[in-house]
Design an enzyme around this catalytic site. Structure first.
Site, PDB file in Angstrom:
ATOM      1  N   TYR A  41     -22.643  -4.789  27.775  1.00  0.00           N
ATOM      2  CA  TYR A  41     -21.952  -4.006  26.741  1.00  0.00           C
ATOM      3  C   TYR A  41     -22.574  -4.381  25.380  1.00  0.00           C
ATOM      4  O   TYR A  41     -21.878  -4.798  24.467  1.00  0.00           O
ATOM      5  CB  TYR A  41     -20.440  -4.311  26.719  1.00  0.00           C
ATOM      6  CG  TYR A  41     -19.743  -4.233  28.057  1.00  0.00           C
ATOM      7  CD1 TYR A  41     -19.180  -3.027  28.491  1.00  0.00           C
ATOM      8  CD2 TYR A  41     -19.645  -5.352  28.889  1.00  0.00           C
ATOM      9  CE1 TYR A  41     -18.528  -2.953  29.713  1.00  0.00           C
ATOM     10  CE2 TYR A  41     -18.995  -5.277  30.114  1.00  0.00           C
ATOM     11  CZ  TYR A  41     -18.433  -4.088  30.523  1.00  0.00           C
ATOM     12  OH  TYR A  41     -17.782  -4.030  31.732  1.00  0.00           O
ATOM     13  N   GLN A  47     -19.951  -3.471  14.620  1.00  0.00           N
ATOM     14  CA  GLN A  47     -18.682  -4.114  14.266  1.00  0.00           C
ATOM     15  C   GLN A  47     -18.294  -3.746  12.834  1.00  0.00           C
ATOM     16  O   GLN A  47     -19.159  -3.689  11.958  1.00  0.00           O
ATOM     17  CB  GLN A  47     -18.826  -5.637  14.377  1.00  0.00           C
ATOM     18  CG  GLN A  47     -19.044  -6.124  15.806  1.00  0.00           C
ATOM     19  CD  GLN A  47     -17.741  -6.283  16.578  1.00  0.00           C
ATOM     20  OE1 GLN A  47     -16.655  -6.027  16.077  1.00  0.00           O
ATOM     21  NE2 GLN A  47     -17.855  -6.685  17.829  1.00  0.00           N
ATOM     22  N   CYS A  93     -12.092  -7.680  22.264  1.00  0.00           N
ATOM     23  CA  CYS A  93     -11.283  -7.119  21.174  1.00  0.00           C
ATOM     24  C   CYS A  93      -9.943  -6.648  21.728  1.00  0.00           C
ATOM     25  O   CYS A  93      -9.172  -5.996  21.030  1.00  0.00           O
ATOM     26  CB  CYS A  93     -12.023  -5.999  20.465  1.00  0.00           C
ATOM     27  SG  CYS A  93     -12.496  -4.660  21.548  1.00  0.00           S
ATOM     28  N   CYS A 138       0.465   6.249   7.155  1.00  0.00           N
ATOM     29  CA  CYS A 138      -0.873   6.113   7.738  1.00  0.00           C
ATOM     30  C   CYS A 138      -0.818   5.343   9.046  1.00  0.00           C
ATOM     31  O   CYS A 138      -1.416   5.737  10.045  1.00  0.00           O
ATOM     32  CB  CYS A 138      -1.795   5.439   6.719  1.00  0.00           C
ATOM     33  SG  CYS A 138      -3.077   4.419   7.382  1.00  0.00           S
ATOM     34  N   CYS A 198       0.855  -1.172   0.000  1.00  0.00           N
ATOM     35  CA  CYS A 198       0.000   0.000   0.000  1.00  0.00           C
ATOM     36  C   CYS A 198       0.895   1.226   0.000  1.00  0.00           C
ATOM     37  O   CYS A 198       1.833   1.316   0.807  1.00  0.00           O
ATOM     38  CB  CYS A 198      -0.893  -0.019   1.227  1.00  0.00           C
ATOM     39  SG  CYS A 198      -1.672   1.558   1.554  1.00  0.00           S
ATOM     40  N   CYS A 233      -2.254  -0.109   9.080  1.00  0.00           N
ATOM     41  CA  CYS A 233      -2.048  -1.541   8.830  1.00  0.00           C
ATOM     42  C   CYS A 233      -0.657  -1.973   9.271  1.00  0.00           C
ATOM     43  O   CYS A 233       0.310  -1.862   8.513  1.00  0.00           O
ATOM     44  CB  CYS A 233      -2.236  -1.836   7.344  1.00  0.00           C
ATOM     45  SG  CYS A 233      -3.925  -1.658   6.793  1.00  0.00           S
ATOM     46  N   GLU A 285     -26.198  -1.329  28.220  1.00  0.00           N
ATOM     47  CA  GLU A 285     -25.278  -0.564  27.363  1.00  0.00           C
ATOM     48  C   GLU A 285     -25.246   0.871  27.882  1.00  0.00           C
ATOM     49  O   GLU A 285     -26.261   1.415  28.299  1.00  0.00           O
ATOM     50  CB  GLU A 285     -25.784  -0.629  25.909  1.00  0.00           C
ATOM     51  CG  GLU A 285     -25.260   0.407  24.953  1.00  0.00           C
ATOM     52  CD  GLU A 285     -23.755   0.339  24.692  1.00  0.00           C
ATOM     53  OE1 GLU A 285     -23.207  -0.769  24.511  1.00  0.00           O
ATOM     54  OE2 GLU A 285     -23.119   1.416  24.676  1.00  0.00           O
ATOM     55  N   ASP A 312     -19.162  -8.197  26.197  1.00  0.00           N
ATOM     56  CA  ASP A 312     -18.379  -7.772  25.025  1.00  0.00           C
ATOM     57  C   ASP A 312     -17.883  -6.346  25.266  1.00  0.00           C
ATOM     58  O   ASP A 312     -18.320  -5.406  24.610  1.00  0.00           O
ATOM     59  CB  ASP A 312     -19.295  -7.857  23.783  1.00  0.00           C
ATOM     60  CG  ASP A 312     -18.553  -7.534  22.494  1.00  0.00           C
ATOM     61  OD1 ASP A 312     -17.319  -7.343  22.516  1.00  0.00           O
ATOM     62  OD2 ASP A 312     -19.223  -7.460  21.445  1.00  0.00           O
ATOM     63  N   CYS A 343      -7.956   2.818   0.196  1.00  0.00           N
ATOM     64  CA  CYS A 343      -7.498   2.061   1.360  1.00  0.00           C
ATOM     65  C   CYS A 343      -7.834   0.585   1.146  1.00  0.00           C
ATOM     66  O   CYS A 343      -8.982   0.237   0.868  1.00  0.00           O
ATOM     67  CB  CYS A 343      -8.177   2.592   2.616  1.00  0.00           C
ATOM     68  SG  CYS A 343      -7.890   1.555   4.045  1.00  0.00           S
TER      69      CYS A 343
HETATM   70  N1  SAH Z   1     -21.761  -6.236  21.698  1.00  0.00           N
HETATM   71  C1  SAH Z   1     -21.852  -5.108  20.828  1.00  0.00           C
HETATM   72  C2  SAH Z   1     -20.973  -3.925  21.241  1.00  0.00           C
HETATM   73  C3  SAH Z   1     -19.546  -4.219  21.593  1.00  0.00           C
HETATM   74  S1  SAH Z   1     -18.493  -2.807  21.667  1.00  0.00           S
HETATM   75  C4  SAH Z   1     -21.562  -5.510  19.394  1.00  0.00           C
HETATM   76  O1  SAH Z   1     -21.028  -6.585  19.129  1.00  0.00           O
HETATM   77  O2  SAH Z   1     -21.886  -4.746  18.489  1.00  0.00           O
HETATM   78  C5  SAH Z   1     -18.520  -2.379  23.329  1.00  0.00           C
HETATM   79  C6  SAH Z   1     -19.751  -1.607  23.746  1.00  0.00           C
HETATM   80  O3  SAH Z   1     -19.598  -1.300  25.134  1.00  0.00           O
HETATM   81  C7  SAH Z   1     -19.971  -0.268  23.046  1.00  0.00           C
HETATM   82  O4  SAH Z   1     -21.280  -0.244  22.525  1.00  0.00           O
HETATM   83  C8  SAH Z   1     -19.818   0.775  24.170  1.00  0.00           C
HETATM   84  O5  SAH Z   1     -20.688   1.886  24.021  1.00  0.00           O
HETATM   85  C9  SAH Z   1     -20.184  -0.036  25.381  1.00  0.00           C
HETATM   86  N2  SAH Z   1     -19.645   0.436  26.664  1.00  0.00           N
HETATM   87  C10 SAH Z   1     -18.450   1.042  26.901  1.00  0.00           C
HETATM   88  N3  SAH Z   1     -18.278   1.234  28.218  1.00  0.00           N
HETATM   89  C11 SAH Z   1     -19.378   0.734  28.832  1.00  0.00           C
HETATM   90  C12 SAH Z   1     -19.784   0.650  30.189  1.00  0.00           C
HETATM   91  N4  SAH Z   1     -19.009   1.094  31.165  1.00  0.00           N
HETATM   92  N5  SAH Z   1     -20.965   0.057  30.468  1.00  0.00           N
HETATM   93  C13 SAH Z   1     -21.756  -0.409  29.462  1.00  0.00           C
HETATM   94  N6  SAH Z   1     -21.431  -0.346  28.163  1.00  0.00           N
HETATM   95  C14 SAH Z   1     -20.258   0.227  27.848  1.00  0.00           C
END
Ligand code: SAH
Length: 380
Positions: free
Chosen positions: A241, A212, A338, A11, A5, A14, A262, A311, A88
């Protein structure tokens, strides 16, 4: 498979460009192994068949040069200098093309780009989000103020070239901040959001909500998480989350009821409409900090989840969250991560709280970068 690239050095997006894709997967496997390999055997990482142009979201920054030309791209690593990016390799191709078209339109509409040092100028960034499975496209013009000269003509000119754009939003960010989006959205065209489909459900994506970035691998990630939960149709499930509700909504078919938590208000609003639009009635949403909410549950005994999906963002969960899980004592916890470093830290706490790591599945959601998603099954 090896790709070069032109702008990758500056950048910095990557880390693994120039490395054969198979070797990238191997590097990730080694890294995950070094961090969480001590907990249990790790399943082979699931890579992509075609690892290019996968990202469904791009943020482009624009700048105006003294010679009268405009460039668009990303900030050079560690600086606020814009590196020109036209194509990109990991961003959706149509999103790449739209970013370039906007650059050309800025010139003909005489729109000034925002200068962070002086505070003058209008356009700060453009964010483009693509619903890969629906074809819907959202363009967000992030501006320092709401006066966008010739806005209807601008949108028309943009849509004439890219008729697949389904909504255009003017986002106002008038703060001195490195955050991309401001709080205010003005819909210039369309519905103000797009939708995408994952695992047979339709999801609404608003400008501010998390979704995502690699839908192909996300389906694999979610399917693995739901399989790990081993639901039979009667369980009380918590989705912590939850973002726009994705995992909990997909799991709801196999659960008695789902309670999702959330922090982000926009994401919760989207999650509620996602449940409604998909005709799902056994999922409730709470807008709260996940740690505060689960501690409240552990103290009040309001209900006891049989299974928890979690998550969290890259920096992981909190010791207090894990302590509350211990008190609530669900038989399974499915941790989608992640951030391998924070995952290793949190798994250590889980194993001290009476949980065993049974399965670990890395999924490559971010080819050419060093990032990895991992699904972990914990059992009591
Ligand atoms: N499970 C979802 C989001 C994962 S990303 C998916 O797969 O799409 C992580 C998420 O956690 C985000 O939406 C973010 O806004 C949320 N988040 C961050 N800090 C948090 C907290 N303290 N309590 C609750 N949610 C939170």
């Amino acid at each position: 498979m090896q790709f070069e690239c032109a702008c990758s050095k500056k950048c910095g997006g990557c880390d693994y460009i120039g490395i054969d894709y198979k070797d990238q997967l191997q590097k990730k496997t080694k890294y995950i192994q070094s961090l969480v390999g001590g907990f249990c055997k790790i399943s082979p990482i699931i890579g992509m068949e075609d690892p290019l142009y996968y990202r469904c979201k791009v943020t482009a920054t624009y700048t105006y040069l003294k010679n009268g030309s405009y460039i668009s791209g990303v900030y050079e690593k560690g600086t606020h200098r814009v590196v020109k990016v036209d194509d990109c390799l990991i961003t959706d191709s149509e999103a790449n093309r739209i970013a370039v078209t906007i650059r050309d339109l800025l010139k003909s509409f005489k729109i000034k780009t925002f200068n962070e040092d002086t505070g003058y100028g209008l356009l700060r960034h453009v964010q483009i989000r693509v619903g890969k499975n629906t074809g819907q496209i959202m363009v967000i013009l992030v501006c320092s103020n709401p006066t966008f000269p010739g806005k209807n003509n601008f949108v028309k000119a943009l849509r004439d070239i890219h008729p697949d754009i389904s909504t255009v939003i003017l986002n106002i960010n008038d703060k001195k901040t490195s955050m991309v989006l401001g709080d205010r959205n003005i819909v210039m065209y369309g519905r103000g959001y797009i939708e995408d489909e994952l695992c047979g459900l339709r999801f609404k994506i608003s400008p501010g909500s998390f979704y995502q970035v690699n839908p192909v691998q996300t389906e694999i990630l979610y399917k693995t998480a739901i399989e790990y939960a081993g639901l039979t149709g009667t369980e009380t499930v918590m989705d912590a989350y939850c973002g726009t509700g994705t995992i909990g909504l997909i799991a709801s078919k196999k659960a008695g009821e789902v309670i999702s938590v959330e922090l982000n208000k926009d994401a919760v609003k989207d999650a509620i409409s996602n449940a409604k639009n998909n005709g799902i009635k056994n999922v409730r949403f709470h807008q709260a900090d996940a740690t505060n909410y689960i501690r409240h549950l552990a103290d009040s005994g309001e209900y006891r989840p049989d299974c928890i999906f979690m998550d969290p963002p890259r920096n992981g969960s909190t010791p207090e969250f894990i302590d509350a899980v211990k008190k609530l004592s669900p038989s399974r916890v499915v941790y989608v991560s992640c951030g391998p470093e924070s995952l290793a830290r949190d798994l250590k706490l889980f194993t001290k709280s009476g949980y065993r790591v049974k399965k670990i599945q890395p999924v490559d959601c971010f080819p050419f970068t060093r990032h990895i998603e991992t699904v972990v099954l914990l059992e009591k």
